[in-house]
Design an enzyme around this catalytic site. Structure first.
Site, PDB file in Angstrom:
ATOM      1  N   ASP A 191      10.791   5.466  -9.851  1.00  0.00           N
ATOM      2  CA  ASP A 191      10.522   6.120 -11.130  1.00  0.00           C
ATOM      3  C   ASP A 191      11.341   7.397 -11.297  1.00  0.00           C
ATOM      4  OD1 ASP A 191       8.789   4.124 -11.806  1.00  0.00           O
ATOM      5  OD2 ASP A 191       7.020   5.397 -12.007  1.00  0.00           O
ATOM      6  N   LYS A 248      -0.543  -4.232  -3.202  1.00  0.00           N
ATOM      7  CA  LYS A 248      -1.840  -3.741  -2.730  1.00  0.00           C
ATOM      8  C   LYS A 248      -1.919  -2.254  -3.077  1.00  0.00           C
ATOM      9  CE  LYS A 248      -5.255  -2.453   0.175  1.00  0.00           C
ATOM     10  NZ  LYS A 248      -5.707  -1.072   0.427  1.00  0.00           N
ATOM     11  N   SER A 308       0.814  -1.218   0.000  1.00  0.00           N
ATOM     12  CA  SER A 308       0.000   0.000   0.000  1.00  0.00           C
ATOM     13  C   SER A 308       0.850   1.273   0.000  1.00  0.00           C
ATOM     14  CB  SER A 308      -0.956  -0.043   1.198  1.00  0.00           C
ATOM     15  OG  SER A 308      -1.970   0.921   1.069  1.00  0.00           O
TER      16      SER A 308
END
Length: 405
Positions: free
Chosen positions: A309, A323, A298
């Protein structure tokens, strides 16, 4: 009556919708539209009449007297069970527990659990909790509660079973164990630890974030200001099940000063949004290594995915849990709540997290060992083999960054 008469004497442009000859047709169109809306509602929710009939028959004819409120609450939970394991209904008592948990205090057995392919997997065990004292471990799969199979339950329904004050028997499946284990456990008061840190030397720091609670950002920000990790920070997110989304966003923003942090994808286009980094509070650049594992989930995946990224951090470990669904908490009358899945997280590059997880730059096999032995003197004994391995990459960060970032 006089008022009605005087209305008719107003100029036509003051009530253009009711031009001569048009009033009847307008009313007819309005009626058709209203009736059509009723038909659509009746078609979509016509079975509500069936539900009311069943409820009435149960109340009147069941062997024992029943509480109508309990039946309705059970029906709502059944409805949400058909959607996904992360959408659930909260009573006022549940809402109170939820608030205490996000503030770092609540009552329970001390585990963070998620459901994956009908399996309840323990992502983390809270230190000094009843679960830890009873011998539960990260990665255990809970099969039964008091001898009853639980694969049909949602996460919230499972947690409700283990929140009460009596002792429970959990039947678990553990890696490398051929037979299920039965563990007895009694809930108690919990104090959730948000972060733990250790100075590795004067300019290197190890920080473990156990869970994102209400105070995580402020604790970490104060720590990094007091002990600037000029030569490197090892951020440990292993076993971090998530927590408060906004805390993960604010922490991510400490390490990047521009661009997107995460995309919030929903079915309704106007509700879609992206959370962007800001220059304020951005820390000076320094080597950053993040430890992740199969139990990082999460909000911790949002943080790791964003910094991957942006090529800001080197990720070490194993692919995360996956998740990435988003739940909104809707507050309702009389302090009831509805936690409903409304979207999914995507990394800044547009990659979905849910069901896929975040891949590390450098995978390492799971190794057993103790965590850092921390004490107030500022000294530590490295006993965790995964931390030892990650520190090697932190010490050789420039070379690793050229290769992976």
């Amino acid at each position: 009556m006089n008022k009605n008469i005087t209305l008719k004497t107003k100029k036509p442009e003051q009530y253009k919708l009711f031009k001569p000859g048009k009033k009847k047709s307008f009313l007819a169109i309005s009626f058709v539209l209203l009736f059509s809306s009723f038909l659509v509602f009746a078609d979509r929710y016509g079975d509500l009449e069936l539900f009311a009939k069943v409820l009435n028959l149960i109340e009147k004819n069941y062997l024992k007297p029943l509480n109508a409120k309990v039946l309705v609450h059970g029906a709502i939970r059944g409805l949400l069970r058909e959607i996904d394991p992360h959408s659930y209904f909260l009573t006022p008592a549940d809402m109170n527990l939820f608030t205490k948990k996000t503030q770092g205090k609540h009552y329970g057995i001390g585990i963070e659990i998620e459901k994956k392919e009908k399996n309840f997997i323990i992502l983390s065990v809270i230190p000094n909790s009843p679960a830890e004292r009873a011998g539960l471990k990260q990665g255990d799969q809970v099969i039964k509660v008091n001898g009853e199979l639980i694969d049909h339950l949602t996460v919230d329904e499972f947690l409700q079973k283990v929140r009460k004050t009596k002792t429970y028997k959990l039947t678990i499946s553990r890696i490398n164990k051929t037979q299920p284990l039965n563990i007895r456990i009694k809930p108690g008061k919990l104090k959730i630890q948000s972060i733990q840190f250790q100075k590795l030397d004067e300019e290197k720091l190890y920080v473990r974030i156990f869970q994102f609670t209400k105070t995580t950002f402020s604790e970490l920000f104060a720590l990094l200001k007091k002990h600037p990790p000029k030569k490197g920070l090892l951020l440990d997110l292993r076993g971090n099940p998530g927590g408060l989304f906004e805390q993960a966003i604010k922490i991510t923003d400490l390490f990047i000063n521009t661009g997107n942090i995460v995309h919030f994808k929903t079915r309704v286009k106007k509700q879609r949004q992206s959370f962007k980094a800001m220059q304020s509070n951005t820390l000076p650049d320094f080597p950053l290594v993040i430890l992740i594992d199969e139990y990082s989930a999460s909000a911790s995946e949002v943080l790791a995915g964003a910094l991957r990224d942006h090529k800001r951090a080197l990720l070490i470990g194993r692919k995360t849990f996956g998740k990435g669904s988003i739940q909104n908490l809707f507050h309702m009358k009389n302090n009831y709540g509805l936690k409903l899945t409304v979207g999914e997280y995507q990394t800044p590059s547009g990659k979905s997290i849910h069901g896929k997880g975040i891949e590390p730059h450098i995978p390492i096999e799971k190794q057993t060992g103790n965590n850092l032995s921390l004490n107030v003197t500022g000294k530590s004994t490295l006993k965790d083999p995964e931390v030892i391995q990650a520190l090697k990459y932190l010490n050789d960060f420039k070379k690793m960054a050229k290769k992976f970032l």
